[in-house]
Design an enzyme around this catalytic site. Structure first.
Site, PDB file in Angstrom:
ATOM      1  N   TYR A 142     -97.428  52.850 -81.001  1.00 17.41           N
ATOM      2  CA  TYR A 142     -96.790  52.975 -79.683  1.00 17.41           C
ATOM      3  C   TYR A 142     -95.283  52.922 -79.862  1.00 17.41           C
ATOM      4  CZ  TYR A 142     -95.102  51.655 -75.033  1.00 17.41           C
ATOM      5  OH  TYR A 142     -94.417  51.611 -73.846  1.00 17.41           O
ATOM      6  N   GLU A 153     -91.842  57.438 -73.211  1.00 12.68           N
ATOM      7  CA  GLU A 153     -92.927  56.620 -73.772  1.00 12.68           C
ATOM      8  C   GLU A 153     -93.884  57.517 -74.529  1.00 12.68           C
ATOM      9  OE1 GLU A 153     -95.717  53.103 -72.043  1.00 12.68           O
ATOM     10  OE2 GLU A 153     -95.882  55.031 -71.017  1.00 12.68           O
TER      11      GLU A 153
END
Length: 431
Positions: free
Chosen positions: A153, A241
């Site tokens: 991530y 993101e």
């Protein structure tokens, strides 16, 4: 009931992004949100990334089944992924009204891509996040399918505490980052970025190492991190993101899925980006509200709420529910209010046939209560308001505002506080 409505509102683009805030609280960060969400399809976000040199899967976009077939042939890939392009989540488990199950399909045969596209394009895809009848699919993305050997991530976002952007990463990707932060906070890594220096090489390499990239992949991942920051600056993003930022068996670092949030205040210099805004899936009332810088979310009750500030709006919805009523909407007026906005807000509220009463709850900090009062009286007269109106005003210039309302001669019910306002609004619809 109140919690359900608050969640319903937050999920549709309100400023209260609770889960992300929870993550950032753990990192002692504070997330900045734009005024209104800019809606980009997946392929549009990937195109922006591609233009900044970020590694994404090869892909084409198609509007017809024949275009999808040709795109699949051009890819010449071992495996192809076909994705219906709608803004709502849950595509993979969705169902089309053509009978096809799933808005995401994998195949090795280009001919199958064409066949599947013919059952997607022009048909409605129904998921947990779409309206009951689903959303019509007008475009599909045909992309190269890549195996992922490891998922991480990575995000860049604006942070009030750091007075600038920060990088947030974790070697645990492909899942909700909030869960990772809650269960294994030691696997969340943060790097503040100096807005003048940008992402330094040592920072990018350190973050890549923290994400678990080793050997040549560490340098490759660091390069992708720097390119993502270039994109962040280039498009005036508030957040980029990537989940997952993946590693392939062939030794590639690829951004498989990304979400980009934009600063609406930069619209004047990001015209090309904002021109891509896909409003086709938006509620017409919400779109009209956005024109006047109002935040409107329709709910299923009969008491319209006219409030300034998302938190106060949620509290108003909750206290109406506490007294046995049901909010008909969530309307946030915001800060820099003008009389015309008040008038347009009333037009939106009164256009809803479910509305049987209106509750105005304004706390005037930045907002001048007298402006609200003048807007209310103008709207009541010109729109010939026919439903009960309860008004609670507090704060800046409130005495002048109450004088305006009193001397207007209009049938407006004044309330001393929020609890009193909610009781009177609920009582009004029971008469």
């Amino acid at each position: 009931m109140a919690t359900t409505m608050a969640s319903q509102a937050a999920a549709r683009g309100l400023r209260t992004a609770t889960s992300k805030r929870a993550l950032l609280d753990k990192l002692k960060c504070s997330w900045l949100s734009p005024r209104r969400w800019l809606n980009l399809q997946e392929y549009q976000s990937k195109k922006l990334m591609q233009e900044s040199g970020v590694a994404v899967q090869r892909f084409y976009v198609a509007d017809t089944a024949s275009e999808a077939l040709e795109a699949a042939k051009k890819l010449n890939a071992k495996e192809i992924v076909l994705k219906a392009q709608i803004l709502a989540g849950g595509r993979g488990k969705g169902v089309f009204n053509s009978g096809l199950k799933g808005g995401v399909h994998l195949t090795k045969d280009p001919v199958v891509v064409g066949e599947l596209a013919s059952k997607m394009l022009g048909f409605n895809l129904i998921t947990k996040q779409t309206p009951k009848d689903g959303v019509k699919v007008k475009t599909v993305m045909v992309a190269e399918a890549l195996d992922i050997s490891r998922e991480t991530y990575f995000a860049i976002l604006m942070d009030r505490v750091s007075n600038g952007p920060v990088m947030v990463g974790s070697p645990q990707g492909g899942m909700d980052i909030e869960e990772v932060a809650a269960s294994t906070p030691e696997l969340i890594f943060k790097e503040a970025i100096d807005i003048f220096e940008g992402v330094r090489d040592d920072q990018a390499l350190r973050m890549a190492a923290n994400l678990g990239f080793k050997g040549p992949l560490q340098r490759q991942a660091a390069d992708q991190i720097k390119r993502l920051y270039d994109l962040f600056l280039k498009v005036d993003a508030t957040q980029v993101e990537v989940n997952p930022l993946g590693e392939t068996p062939e030794g590639q670092v690829v951004c498989f899925d990304a979400k980009i949030n934009f600063d609406d205040n930069a619209e004047f210099r990001q015209k090309a980006v904002f021109a891509m805004d896909d409003m086709t899936e938006s509620d017409p009332t919400e779109m009209e509200a956005a024109k006047w810088d109002l935040k409107y979310i329709g709910l299923d009750g009969n008491i319209a709420c006219f409030v300034n500030g998302a938190g106060l709006a949620m509290a108003t919805c909750d206290i109406i529910d506490l007294h046995g009523g049901k909010p008909a909407n969530f309307l946030d007026l915001g800060g820099g209010v003008k009389e015309r906005q008040v008038y347009e807000a009333f037009k939106l509220l009164t256009a809803d046939p479910k509305v049987e009463a209106i509750l105005v709850n304004i706390f005037g900090g930045i907002v001048n209560c007298a402006i609200i009062a003048n807007g209310i009286t103008k709207a009541c007269r010109e729109l010939e308001l026919k439903v009960p109106l309860v008004v609670r005003l507090e704060g800046t210039n409130v005495h002048e505002a109450k004088r305006i309302l009193t001397e207007s001669g209009l049938p407006i019910t004044a309330a001393d506080n929020l609890d009193d306002a909610a009781k009177k609004a609920v009582a009004a619809i029971r008469k």
